[in-house]
Design an enzyme around this catalytic site. Sequence first.
Site, PDB file in Angstrom:
ATOM      1  N   SER A  94       0.836  -1.202   0.000  1.00 30.34           N
ATOM      2  CA  SER A  94       0.000   0.000   0.000  1.00 30.34           C
ATOM      3  C   SER A  94       0.881   1.265   0.000  1.00 30.34           C
ATOM      4  O   SER A  94       1.754   1.382  -0.840  1.00 30.34           O
ATOM      5  CB  SER A  94      -0.919  -0.077   1.220  1.00 30.34           C
ATOM      6  OG  SER A  94      -1.881   0.913   1.186  1.00 30.34           O
ATOM      7  N   ASP A 216      -9.417  -4.210  -6.477  1.00 27.89           N
ATOM      8  CA  ASP A 216      -8.937  -3.486  -5.298  1.00 27.89           C
ATOM      9  C   ASP A 216      -9.470  -2.060  -5.369  1.00 27.89           C
ATOM     10  O   ASP A 216      -9.107  -1.297  -6.265  1.00 27.89           O
ATOM     11  CB  ASP A 216      -7.398  -3.490  -5.296  1.00 27.89           C
ATOM     12  CG  ASP A 216      -6.817  -2.779  -4.088  1.00 27.89           C
ATOM     13  OD1 ASP A 216      -7.608  -2.194  -3.310  1.00 27.89           O
ATOM     14  OD2 ASP A 216      -5.584  -2.816  -3.925  1.00 27.89           O
ATOM     15  N   HIS A 244      -7.555  -5.372  -0.882  1.00 29.03           N
ATOM     16  CA  HIS A 244      -6.351  -4.549  -0.846  1.00 29.03           C
ATOM     17  C   HIS A 244      -5.219  -5.229  -0.086  1.00 29.03           C
ATOM     18  O   HIS A 244      -4.115  -4.716  -0.043  1.00 29.03           O
ATOM     19  CB  HIS A 244      -6.687  -3.201  -0.207  1.00 29.03           C
ATOM     20  CG  HIS A 244      -5.566  -2.219  -0.277  1.00 29.03           C
ATOM     21  ND1 HIS A 244      -4.943  -1.860  -1.454  1.00 29.03           N
ATOM     22  CD2 HIS A 244      -4.932  -1.516   0.697  1.00 29.03           C
ATOM     23  CE1 HIS A 244      -3.994  -0.971  -1.208  1.00 29.03           C
ATOM     24  NE2 HIS A 244      -3.957  -0.751   0.095  1.00 29.03           N
TER      25      HIS A 244
END
Lengths: 262, 367
Positions: A94, A216, A244
């Site tokens: 991320s 996602d 995610h």
Amino acid sequence: MGVIERNNVHVRGSADRTMVFAHGFGCDQNMWRFVEPAFEGEFRTVLFDHVGAGASDLKAYDKTKYSTLEGYADDVVEIGGELGLKDAVFVGHSVSSMIGVLAAQKAPGMFGKLVLVGPSARYIDDGDYVGGFSEQQIEELLQFLEANHMGWSAQMAPAIMGNPDRPELGEELTNSFCRTDPDIAKAFARVTFKSDNRGDLAGVEIPTLILQCSEDIIASKEVGEFVHRGIPDSEIIILEATGHCPNLSAPDEVIAAMRTFV
Amino acid sequence: MPGPRIDDFEDMFENSPCGYITLGVNGRIARVNKTLLEWIGRSADEMIGKRFSDFLNMAGRIFYETHIAPLLRMQGFFNEFAIDMMAAGGEPMQMICNALEGRDDAGKPLFTRLALLKATDRRRYEQELLAAREAAKNSLANERETSELREQFIAVLGHDLRNPLASISAGARILGRDAKTEKEHQVVAMLQTTVTRMAELIDNVLDFARGRLGGGITLDRNARKPLEPVLHQVIDELRLSSPGRQIEAEYAIDTPVDCDRTRIGQLVSNLVGNALSHGTASQPVRVRAETEDGLFKLSVANGGEPIPQAAMERLFEPFFRGEVRASRQGLGLGLHIASQIAKAHEGVLTVTSTPEETRFTFVMPLR
């Protein structure tokens, strides 16, 4: 307090090559619990918490320093320096993908390869660029974070944070993996979702693997492909995993994809 | 007509007082109960096969993906998650959600169960609390800023008021040297009296303001230097500024007094000033300072009308002014400051008043 304590750094194994795992916005180094063990032995593995998350030293949280991803990247470089890293693999999930992109350029030679899981160079739409979110939606997220304290209580913090040598104290408490001081959570959300690192991609000179989930909502396929186009020596693998956090929901697929690259 | 049976689990699932959603291993909705469908005005067909986060607002989706989904995988459950579900009409519906992951023996996830409760009132209450906290935080920050400005203002004011007074005092001294006529001498004496009085007022006002807004009266204690000369000087000045009045002073200080000498001087000045204002001119003001039994005692007495009972209780309050002739009218801070100085020395200031005499007594431990 040194950088090892500050960032709650855990080093496992003693191989020649090192693999550093960096967690994203939301939780802490536990995000890697199903992936990291697969590389122990083959690699010396390094896990850490960003300052403000997990069992990091909250007193080290400096509003100004951590108001940009640069501040977080500086910490990564500091950890790397402390451990004497050369030609290591940086695995960022991320927002830590961009933190890795910045760190790799700050300290040439420290990292030899980047693995970016669910990266986004910019979350907010901008003209033709589709990031997936509007400015307004990010503001709503910041408000929303206030409604979810994740069981955070200022009274409990000392018990969690004051015993870095006894992490089980913290882990016994509900939601501890994602528990954050609400003010810090909000600030981290702001720096995460308001960053624009599109201009930093071209400067990455090391081989880079992008792991992109099929569905996602945080980092869409378009966003992942943008990162892929931006980083010269990069390849992208589209995972079957959705969501995610494939590192938690589909660790085997993530591990397999990483093996082909490292 | 037979209604639902008490042990009908199907009915308990569908018509429970809370909403239920079951997610398959792929994170997609496998089943929704009737209660939830009614709450959000949607049909099962609309929801089955979609992701739970598809029915949340954007903030909720991000939060679900970054916090809830990982936590479910890591700890197997999640309690008290505040979310807004999007009803069919697009309006948000505030809910509190608990979630539990079903796993096989090897720890692999099989499904996730979500229980949802309407929480509109609770959320409004929480939001009001948050807003109130935010407002309190802001107003405190404002207050701090204002208070800092005030302190700076007081410091500057004190400095600026004392400077011109020093010039007047110096001017009066120069004039006094050449004064020839009786009238000239009187005017110069009057000027000096006014300057002394003005200086006292400024000191008191500044102390009061600082005491109220800043950290209280601060002391610069020193036991090595003698206190008596300071008292002499203060009383001499008061004699000069009140030529028609008699001030008798007795000293029996045979132990060093660990005090702030300037502050004790100010205390004496305030007490004697008060005695001169309120006491009868036909009797002297009597000052006595002594050390005895580990205590420093200082008393100031005057004759005249006793202080009325009602006034006795409020004497040391700021801005309290008794009946007094206009020329000696002050701000009513003298006794208040004196009592604060006493307190700062861990001492007390008390008063007795009878038709024979009114006496203020300051007592502090010698340490």
